[in-house]
Every structure is written in C-alpha cells, then in structure tokens.
Design an enzyme around this catalytic site. Structure first.
Site, PDB file in Angstrom:
ATOM      1  N   ARG A 167       0.989  -1.097   0.069  1.00 27.65           N
ATOM      2  CA  ARG A 167       0.180   0.025  -0.043  1.00 27.65           C
ATOM      3  C   ARG A 167       0.972   1.350   0.132  1.00 27.65           C
ATOM      4  O   ARG A 167       0.528   2.263  -0.716  1.00 27.65           O
ATOM      5  CB  ARG A 167      -1.148   0.135   1.123  1.00 27.65           C
ATOM      6  CG  ARG A 167      -2.161  -0.954   0.954  1.00 27.65           C
ATOM      7  CD  ARG A 167      -3.056  -0.875   1.984  1.00 27.65           C
ATOM      8  NE  ARG A 167      -2.808  -1.407   3.375  1.00 27.65           N
ATOM      9  CZ  ARG A 167      -3.175  -2.562   3.920  1.00 27.65           C
ATOM     10  NH1 ARG A 167      -3.878  -3.181   3.036  1.00 27.65           N
ATOM     11  NH2 ARG A 167      -2.794  -2.997   5.200  1.00 27.65           N
ATOM     12  N   PHE A 219     -10.930  -5.207  -6.035  1.00 21.99           N
ATOM     13  CA  PHE A 219     -11.065  -6.157  -4.650  1.00 21.99           C
ATOM     14  C   PHE A 219     -10.393  -5.392  -3.713  1.00 21.99           C
ATOM     15  O   PHE A 219      -9.590  -5.539  -2.896  1.00 21.99           O
ATOM     16  CB  PHE A 219     -10.285  -7.381  -5.021  1.00 21.99           C
ATOM     17  CG  PHE A 219     -10.501  -8.147  -6.090  1.00 21.99           C
ATOM     18  CD1 PHE A 219     -11.561  -9.064  -6.281  1.00 21.99           C
ATOM     19  CD2 PHE A 219      -9.965  -7.998  -7.487  1.00 21.99           C
ATOM     20  CE1 PHE A 219     -11.874  -9.778  -7.286  1.00 21.99           C
ATOM     21  CE2 PHE A 219     -10.228  -8.644  -8.642  1.00 21.99           C
ATOM     22  CZ  PHE A 219     -11.160  -9.541  -8.392  1.00 21.99           C
ATOM     23  N   SER A 223     -17.460  -6.349  -3.931  1.00 25.34           N
ATOM     24  CA  SER A 223     -18.667  -6.919  -4.234  1.00 25.34           C
ATOM     25  C   SER A 223     -19.205  -6.778  -2.722  1.00 25.34           C
ATOM     26  O   SER A 223     -20.382  -7.081  -2.588  1.00 25.34           O
ATOM     27  CB  SER A 223     -18.531  -8.049  -4.745  1.00 25.34           C
ATOM     28  OG  SER A 223     -17.822  -9.210  -4.012  1.00 25.34           O
ATOM     29  N   ASP A 238      -6.153  -7.189  -6.230  1.00 21.12           N
ATOM     30  CA  ASP A 238      -5.716  -7.851  -4.798  1.00 21.12           C
ATOM     31  C   ASP A 238      -6.887  -8.768  -4.610  1.00 21.12           C
ATOM     32  O   ASP A 238      -7.560  -8.648  -3.556  1.00 21.12           O
ATOM     33  CB  ASP A 238      -5.538  -6.985  -3.719  1.00 21.12           C
ATOM     34  CG  ASP A 238      -5.204  -7.627  -2.483  1.00 21.12           C
ATOM     35  OD1 ASP A 238      -4.423  -8.636  -2.452  1.00 21.12           O
ATOM     36  OD2 ASP A 238      -5.224  -7.206  -1.329  1.00 21.12           O
ATOM     37  N   CYS A 276      -2.856 -14.169  -3.216  1.00 19.43           N
ATOM     38  CA  CYS A 276      -2.527 -14.754  -1.830  1.00 19.43           C
ATOM     39  C   CYS A 276      -2.869 -16.369  -1.457  1.00 19.43           C
ATOM     40  O   CYS A 276      -3.207 -16.705  -0.336  1.00 19.43           O
ATOM     41  CB  CYS A 276      -3.410 -13.888  -0.860  1.00 19.43           C
ATOM     42  SG  CYS A 276      -5.164 -13.836  -1.198  1.00 19.43           S
TER      43      CYS A 276
HETATM   44  N1  SAH Z   1      -6.682  -4.806  -1.048  1.00 18.08           N
HETATM   45  C1  SAH Z   1      -7.465  -4.778   0.056  1.00 18.08           C
HETATM   46  C2  SAH Z   1      -7.674  -6.379   0.639  1.00 18.08           C
HETATM   47  C3  SAH Z   1      -8.612  -7.336  -0.303  1.00 18.08           C
HETATM   48  S1  SAH Z   1      -9.138  -8.750  -0.176  1.00 18.08           S
HETATM   49  C4  SAH Z   1      -6.946  -4.311   1.330  1.00 18.08           C
HETATM   50  O1  SAH Z   1      -5.636  -3.862   1.097  1.00 18.08           O
HETATM   51  O2  SAH Z   1      -7.264  -3.984   2.554  1.00 18.08           O
HETATM   52  C5  SAH Z   1     -10.169  -9.212  -1.243  1.00 18.08           C
HETATM   53  C6  SAH Z   1     -11.705  -8.554  -1.449  1.00 18.08           C
HETATM   54  O3  SAH Z   1     -12.069  -8.934  -2.778  1.00 18.08           O
HETATM   55  C7  SAH Z   1     -12.431  -8.999  -0.446  1.00 18.08           C
HETATM   56  O4  SAH Z   1     -12.875  -7.903   0.128  1.00 18.08           O
HETATM   57  C8  SAH Z   1     -13.770  -9.472  -0.928  1.00 18.08           C
HETATM   58  O5  SAH Z   1     -15.034  -9.164  -0.584  1.00 18.08           O
HETATM   59  C9  SAH Z   1     -13.592  -9.227  -2.433  1.00 18.08           C
HETATM   60  N2  SAH Z   1     -14.044  -9.686  -3.544  1.00 18.08           N
HETATM   61  C10 SAH Z   1     -14.125 -11.077  -3.670  1.00 18.08           C
HETATM   62  N3  SAH Z   1     -14.423 -11.655  -4.846  1.00 18.08           N
HETATM   63  C11 SAH Z   1     -15.051 -10.463  -5.514  1.00 18.08           C
HETATM   64  C12 SAH Z   1     -15.340 -10.186  -6.741  1.00 18.08           C
HETATM   65  N4  SAH Z   1     -15.575 -11.197  -7.375  1.00 18.08           N
HETATM   66  N5  SAH Z   1     -15.721  -8.694  -7.066  1.00 18.08           N
HETATM   67  C13 SAH Z   1     -15.301  -7.889  -6.105  1.00 18.08           C
HETATM   68  N6  SAH Z   1     -14.665  -7.996  -5.078  1.00 18.08           N
HETATM   69  C14 SAH Z   1     -14.729  -9.273  -4.571  1.00 18.08           C
END
Ligand code: SAH
Length: 392
Positions: free
Chosen positions: A209, A225, A248, A296, A336
């Site tokens: 970040r 994400f 989402s 991510d 991850c």
């Molecule tokens: N980048 C964030 C962590 C991401 S974790 C940080 O730094 O805090 C991954 C995220 O993707 C989760 O919040 C989950 O709800 C979301 N997610 C999972 N599948 C998804 C999809 N198909 N479309 C959008 N978001 C999604």
C-alpha cells in the site's frame, strides 16, 4: 515432567524435521491421547523428533511446536511470544509497532496462533484445537510479554469447524474499545473489533500500500477487490487525482466509505459496488485508462484441485487490467493463495501479457509485509506474492 502421549511416524516420514505438519497418512500409531493435547513425535525407530498438538479429527492431525525435548508449557509459550516480539521490536517493548502482526502461526513457531495489534487492542485468532484449549494460558502469557492490552478473540469459522471447537468471538477479559482508529504510515483506518475479514485489516499488504502511495501522484488509480479501501486511501493521500474502488461486499464498502471520509479524500473516490470481473470488462469496453491499477483478489484457489480454475480467473483479471494501463502506468497484481507458486503466478501474468500484446517492465516482485515472516522449509508461510509491472 508428566510423560506425554506418543505419536510414531511411519518409516521415511521424518521430513517433519523441517516442516511441522503431520498428516494421518504419516502416522504409524498413536498412544491414547485426548484431542487437542500435546504428543511427543518419534520416528519409526522410536527416536525423538519433536512435540506438537494432536487432533485426530483433522487430516492434518499434528503440528509440531518444538523440535527440542522440552515441555509445551506456559514457560515455552512465553519464550516463543518473547522471541516473536523481539523479531519485530529489537529494542524494548515500547518500540513494538502500534499496528501489525505480532505472532504468525508456523512462521513464529506457534502453529495455529495469530496475534495482531491494533493500537490499544490485541486481536487473537486460534486456528487449531490445541491453541484454542490453551487460550487462557495464551492470554496471561501475552500480558506478561506485551503488557496489559485488552484481548479480543476473533476465531474463523472454517478452521474451528475443521478442528472441532467453538470459535471464540469477543473480549477475553476486560473489554476494550468497540472500535479503534489506527495509523498506517500516515493513513487512518477505522477498525470495528469483530467485524470484517482476517483480524480486521489485511495487514500483510502494508508495504505494498505504501508503494502505491508513492506511485499515485496526479494519476487515476483503480483499486480492484478493494475491501475497506486500503490501497485507494493510500493512493489518494499520495496525491492521486481520482480513485475507482471495486468491491462486491456491502460490509467491506461501508468500511471503505468510512476510511475515505476519515482521510478527507472521499470526493476524489468513486465506489463501484459490483463483481470486479464484470466491472473490469466494462471499463475495458469503455476505453478507460489508469495510471495505477491494483488487483488484490481473494484466494481463488483454496485447494489444489481448484488450481486450474483459479489460474484462469487470475489470468482473466490480469489480462483486462493490462489493457486498462496507460503508457508508463503501473500494475500491482497479487495472489494470496499458497497453492499458486511465484513461478506459476509470473507465468500466468506472462501469458496474459502475451495475449494482450502488452510490453511490461518487471519493476519488482512483491511479497507480504515483513511482520509476516516466511520460513524457507514451510512454503505455506510465503503465501502472498505479487508483481509490480510497468507499461512500456
Ligand atoms: N486490497 C484489500 C484487501 C482485498 S481482500 C486491502 O488492502 O485491504 C479481497 C476482497 O475482494 C474482499 O474484500 C472480497 O470481498 C472482495 N471480492 C471477492 N470476490 C470479489 C469479486 N468477484 N468482485 C469484487 N470483489 C470481490
């Protein structure tokens, strides 16, 4: 010392000398032992190998905590916690970071235990029956090693079900604040105890970040994400013109709104509450371009059998993200899932680049934050991998 029950390995299964996991198929026999209790592990010839927590319910039935002939008692716990603390704060306890992971399971020699610090509060996560049964002992050891911080228990349902214990949720003793605000390198995040993924934040992405903050000035940034908007907040505080956040989960987005407001950057943010696969496709069709794109996603491969489908998913989002990059723009892309190796991840990114005809400079490989150490002989500890690519 009370003699602990004994687990004898099959011949040739002594690889546990370098990796703490013992599966049912590795076991020749076990003496009578209560689920969750400690066992002494010996090789087929009866020689001492280590000592660990046993749980006959799980396929992964034993995790070794020590390879030395020592009891798994309170003093042992305290020693391991003190070592984990010293790894993160080489000075005195006062130099301990106010935000971050203090204990990380196998990587800190305490399989099944995670301890994170969120300012004035510790969040504890037990992932094995053995650790869950030691909860009181862990709490008092934490108090002796780290000082008197209120402890919030936040076990995950999945591992608790697998291991057969009731997941703990809530304050261990004295209650702390219901919500805290933490500072991550100049960016504020709100954390409501017990709410959200992991222990509250994805602490493993901290360094990445910060990298995005350094790339974002005067750029349009896409945070796909986004969870509670960690990358977007750093980008906007780093001077990004605009950030688009895709997520989402409505609960995660509530957190994102709160964090954007907390950092005074909400006017430059646009939230798209939808499936990221659809939105990436839509943005591509619309001819959108970004100076920084962050991908991510959650672990698409939670098991080895799902690997092919996962790789297809990763490839698709990377392919679309590459098409959204402006010239000189950066893509920070992650996986991850420990089932997707670094080599496999790089290969699927290479395939995506070849399909799009994109020429990308490999700026740097990316990894989990250093307070999530990795152990060379335990590849599962090195789960977060990523690439920083730059469009030429
Ligand atoms: N980048 C964030 C962590 C991401 S974790 C940080 O730094 O805090 C991954 C995220 O993707 C989760 O919040 C989950 O709800 C979301 N997610 C999972 N599948 C998804 C999809 N198909 N479309 C959008 N978001 C999604």
């Amino acid at each position: 010392m009370k003699r602990s029950p004994v687990l004898r390995l099959k011949r040739g299964r002594e690889r546990v000398r370098s990796h703490p996991w013992i599966f049912k198929g590795d076991v020749a026999d076990v003496t009578d032992v209560a689920p969750g209790a400690a066992v002494t592990v010996v090789d087929s010839g009866g020689r001492f190998v280590g000592r660990g927590d046993y749980n006959p319910r799980a396929g992964l039935c034993c995790r070794i905590l020590t390879w030395a002939d020592e009891p798994l008692d309170t003093a042992f716990l305290e020693r391991r916690l003190a070592e984990a603390r010293a790894r993160r704060a080489p000075g005195d306890a006062a130099s301990l970071p106010a935000l971050g992971r203090l204990v990380w399971s196998e990587a800190d020699g305490l399989p099944g235990l995670v301890v994170d610090r969120y300012g004035p509060v510790l969040v504890v996560q037990c992932g094995t029956l053995g650790m869950a049964q030691r909860r009181r002992e862990i709490e008092s050891a934490l108090e002796r090693v780290l000082g008197e911080l209120p402890v919030f228990n936040k076990d995950e349902d999945g591992p608790a079900r697998l291991e057969g214990f009731e997941p703990a949720q809530g304050w261990a003793g004295r209650a702390g604040p219901a919500a805290v605000e933490v500072d991550e390198d100049g960016v504020r995040f709100a954390v409501t105890l017990g709410v959200g993924h992991k222990t509250g934040l994805y602490l493993d992405q901290r360094a990445n970040r910060c990298r995005v903050a350094g790339l974002a000035a005067n750029r349009d940034v896409l945070d796909a994400f986004c969870y509670t908007g960690g990358f977007a907040c750093h980008a906007l505080r780093g001077g990004a013109r605009r950030a688009v956040l895709i997520e989402s989960s409505p609960e995660a987005l509530a957190g994102a709104r709160q964090n954007l407001a907390l950092n005074g950057v909400a006017e430059r943010a646009e939230i798209v509450a939808t499936n990221a696969f659809d939105e990436l496709r839509r943005l591509e069709r619309a001819g959108a371009r970004f100076g920084v794109v962050v991908l991510d996603p959650p672990p698409f491969a939670r098991s080895r059998t799902r690997l092919d489908a996962a790789v297809r998913g990763y490839k698709e989002i990377n392919l679309r993200a590459m098409r959204l990059l402006e010239r000189g723009g950066s893509l920070l892309t992650f996986s991850c899932s420990h089932h997707v190796s670094e080599a496999r991840f790089e290969e699927l990114c290479r395939d995506a680049a070849a399909d799009t005809g994109a020429r990308l400079r490999l700026v740097a490989p990316l990894a989990q934050a250093s307070d999530h150490p990795a152990i060379l002989t335990i590849p599962e500890t090195r789960y977060l991998k990523g690439l920083h690519l730059e469009a030429m």
